[in-house]
Design an enzyme around this catalytic site. Structure first.
Site, PDB file in Angstrom:
ATOM      1  N   GLN A   1       0.820  -1.205   0.000  1.00 16.28           N
ATOM      2  CA  GLN A   1       0.000   0.000   0.000  1.00 16.28           C
ATOM      3  C   GLN A   1       0.861   1.266   0.000  1.00 16.28           C
ATOM      4  OE1 GLN A   1      -2.774  -1.925   3.355  1.00 16.28           O
ATOM      5  NE2 GLN A   1      -3.665  -0.112   2.455  1.00 16.28           N
ATOM      6  N   HIS A   2       0.227   2.394  -0.270  1.00 16.08           N
ATOM      7  CA  HIS A   2       0.746   3.749  -0.069  1.00 16.08           C
ATOM      8  C   HIS A   2       1.788   4.212  -1.094  1.00 16.08           C
ATOM      9  CE1 HIS A   2      -0.990   3.252   3.952  1.00 16.08           C
ATOM     10  NE2 HIS A   2      -0.180   2.240   4.174  1.00 16.08           N
TER      11      HIS A   2
ATOM     12  N   ASP B   1      -2.631  -4.868   0.021  1.00 16.12           N
ATOM     13  CA  ASP B   1      -2.269  -6.251   0.368  1.00 16.12           C
ATOM     14  C   ASP B   1      -2.946  -6.747   1.631  1.00 16.12           C
ATOM     15  OD1 ASP B   1       1.149  -5.542   1.511  1.00 16.12           O
ATOM     16  OD2 ASP B   1      -0.751  -4.602   1.969  1.00 16.12           O
TER      17      ASP B   1
HETATM   18  O1  5SP Z   1       1.995  -0.020   4.867  1.00 20.76           O
HETATM   19  C1  5SP Z   1       1.392  -1.071   4.931  1.00 20.76           C
HETATM   20  C2  5SP Z   1      -0.050  -1.083   5.301  1.00 20.76           C
HETATM   21  O2  5SP Z   1      -0.506   0.196   5.757  1.00 20.76           O
HETATM   22  C3  5SP Z   1       2.120  -2.344   4.623  1.00 20.76           C
HETATM   23  O3  5SP Z   1       1.354  -3.472   5.018  1.00 20.76           O
HETATM   24  C4  5SP Z   1       2.428  -2.406   3.161  1.00 20.76           C
HETATM   25  O4  5SP Z   1       1.204  -2.645   2.477  1.00 20.76           O
HETATM   26  C5  5SP Z   1       3.523  -3.408   2.836  1.00 20.76           C
HETATM   27  O5  5SP Z   1       3.085  -4.689   3.004  1.00 20.76           O
HETATM   28  P1  5SP Z   1       4.086  -5.958   2.971  1.00 20.76           P
HETATM   29  O6  5SP Z   1       5.004  -5.794   1.803  1.00 20.76           O
HETATM   30  O7  5SP Z   1       4.829  -5.960   4.267  1.00 20.76           O
HETATM   31  O8  5SP Z   1       3.189  -7.149   2.828  1.00 20.76           O
END
Ligand code: 5SP
Ligand code: ADP
EC number: 2.7.1.17
Length: 491
Positions: free
Chosen positions: A71-72, A256
């Site tokens: 995300q983000h 995700d």
């Molecule tokens: O920043 C967040 C949710 O706000 C993280 O969950 C990212 O979405 C990265 O996810 P992973 O790569 O660790 O699965």
């Protein structure tokens, strides 16, 4: 046998799962690594996606596919569809001062009320403010802002800059979904719409939602991807990117964590702890909560409900780093940790190796506490790393429970969930019955659930993969010692 596919383009790798659309049984899978770092050229995600699809044996027989993503991440596109700079990721903390500025300008309570979260460096909106202040030349050229999953889906449909997209750079075809839009900091789970005024305040430019079919006049507005519904088909994969196969439907995609919840079939009463690059703890709720402390972000989920979530920067890599320090692999690390007593004989690791997001301490570093001549053993250090990683997430779960969420079951997923030491310690740190689904890529599985939903119009209810269940063994003293050590840290 009908097939559907799910893609998880996450921080460290891209994972592809091809499943039986009737039973959810895994038919084939593939994976490809991403480079390390907190800012990445999106073309590397694209190459890894194509490599992971090939590693999974291609898309022959697949009727629908969805893309879930980290995300983000901020993908900035110019009017020709070119990526203007490497994407700043969720774990890049350079925009922490920009986050502080936004909170100082508008107040935490207003920001949380408007977009469900108090933005910290992870959120897209703070990265945009950083670009406005530090890269004005780029800021002026931005024609659209997309998230990683948005941009990958747009490319899969055949769009892209000259030479990279048979259908050309039609920015009006950009789409996202409500779960990933939630992580921008300028989309409101309450209003189910973008807060374009907040976007304009942060970035200094007006924005509008993509409108397919609209002839693009350069009206100076920054285009934001249209938010597709949970079971919507947003288009089809261009045959060029599908090995020549045509007509493969594309679902809305998701962030995700929301995809992980879909993959698990997580429902009210479940909390999920995911131990990947990020550590996340989240629940599924029927109504958005609110938290103006910044500990809990209120996201939308991928099913039409909500996903209150707390996220840490330091999770699986806490174990990798400590294992490297001890000169052992992860299997031996787990054995060593299990050889120590619960509580690590008083040794505590506060694991802020990369700074920390929750609590918002971007400049913090990790620290060991309680080391004595007697307690400083390899076993205690290993176990303290496991317990510290989990305790930092348990703080987030406490905040989620304070919103009235009920936790009847804790589902443990992510790469580090496969560690026997992590499974045992989870039952000791959290006072919730723990279940560990069979090893699997639940984010990619959730994307496949969404693809099947878009294909049939009915959310599939695939049987739940096998569950291990460590015996309940809550040890409150572990959290108490951790809280004492962590509360003393100020940066
Ligand atoms: O920043 C967040 C949710 O706000 C993280 O969950 C990212 O979405 C990265 O996810 P992973 O790569 O660790 O699965
Ligand atoms: N058995 C294990 N014990 C501890 N950590 C593990 C184990 N297996 C994988 N990992 C870690 O899990 C992480 C990958 O998990 P994953 O959920 O795929 O991450 P992401 O989704 O963020 O890319 C890596 O840091 C890896 O070292």
């Amino acid at each position: 046998m009908g097939l559907v596919a799910g893609i998880d383009s996450s921080t460290q790798s891209c994972k592809v799962a091809v499943l039986d659309s009737g039973t959810g049984a895994l038919v084939r899978s593939g994976k490809a690594a991403h480079p390390d770092g907190t800012e990445i050229d999106p073309s590397l995600w694209w190459e890894a996606l194509l490599e992971a699809v090939a590693d999974a044996g291609g898309l022959e027989g697949v009727s629908a596919l969805s893309v879930a993503g980290q995300q983000h991440g901020m993908v900035l596109l110019d009017a020709s569809g070119n990526v203007l700079r490497p994407a700043l990721l969720w774990n890049d903390t350079r925009s922490a001062p920009a986050a502080n500025d936004l909170v100082a300008e508008l107040g935490a309570a207003e920001l949380a009320a408007r977009c469900g979260s108090v933005p910290v460096a992870s959120f897209t909106i703070t990265k945009l403010r950083w670009v406005r202040d530090n890269e004005p030349g780029i800021a002026r050229r931005v024609a659209a802002v997309a998230l990683p999953h948005d941009w990958l889906a747009w490319r899969l449909r055949g769009y892209g800059p000259a030479g990279h997209g048979p259908l050309g750079p039609d920015l009006e075809e950009l789409t996202t979904d409500r779960s990933d839009a939630s992580g921008t900091g300028y989309w409101s789970p309450r209003l189910e719409d973008y807060d374009v005024e907040l976007f304009g305040h942060a970035f200094g430019r007006a924005a509008r939602v993509a409108s397919p079919g609209r002839f693009r006049q350069d009206d100076g507005h920054v285009i934001l991807p249209r938010v597709a519904g949970p079971a919507e088909t947003t288009g089809t994969i261009h045959p060029t990117h599908a090995g020549g196969f045509d007509g493969i439907r594309l679902g809305a995609g998701a962030g995700d964590n929301a995809a992980g919840a879909l993959g698990l079939g997580a429902m009210s009463g479940d909390v999920v702890v995911s131990l990947g690059t990020s550590g996340t703890v989240y629940a599924v709720t029927d109504s958005p909560g609110a938290d103006d402390t910044g500990t809990v972000a209120v996201f939308a989920d991928a099913s039409g409900a909500y996903l209150p979530i707390s996220v840490t920067l330091n999770a699986a890599r806490v174990l990798g780093t400590t294992a490297s320090l001890l000169g052992i692999d992860l299997e031996r690390f787990s054995e060593l940790a299990l050889a120590a007593e619960p509580g690590s004989d008083g040794v505590v690791l506060v694991p802020y190796f990369e700074g920390e997001r929750t609590p918002n301490l971007p400049d913090a570093t990790a620290s060991f506490h309680g080391l004595s001549l007697a307690s400083t053993t390899r076993e205690n250090v290993a176990r303290a790393a496991v317990e510290g990683m989990l305790c930092s997430l348990a703080v987030g779960l406490d905040a989620i429970l304070r919103q009235g969420v009920t936790a009847k079951r804790l589902l443990l997923i992510g790469g580090a969930a496969q560690s026997p030491a992590v499974q045992a310690a989870t039952a000791q740190v959290f006072d919730v019955p723990v279940q560990v689904p069979a090893p699997g890529e639940y984010v990619a599985r959730g994307a496949a659930v969404q693809a099947a939903w878009a294909l049939s119009g009915i959310r599939p209810e695939w049987p739940h993969p096998g569950l291990a269940a460590p015996e309940p063994d809550h040890r409150p003293a572990i959290r108490e010692r951790y809280n004492t050590a962590a509360e003393g840290i100020r940066f």
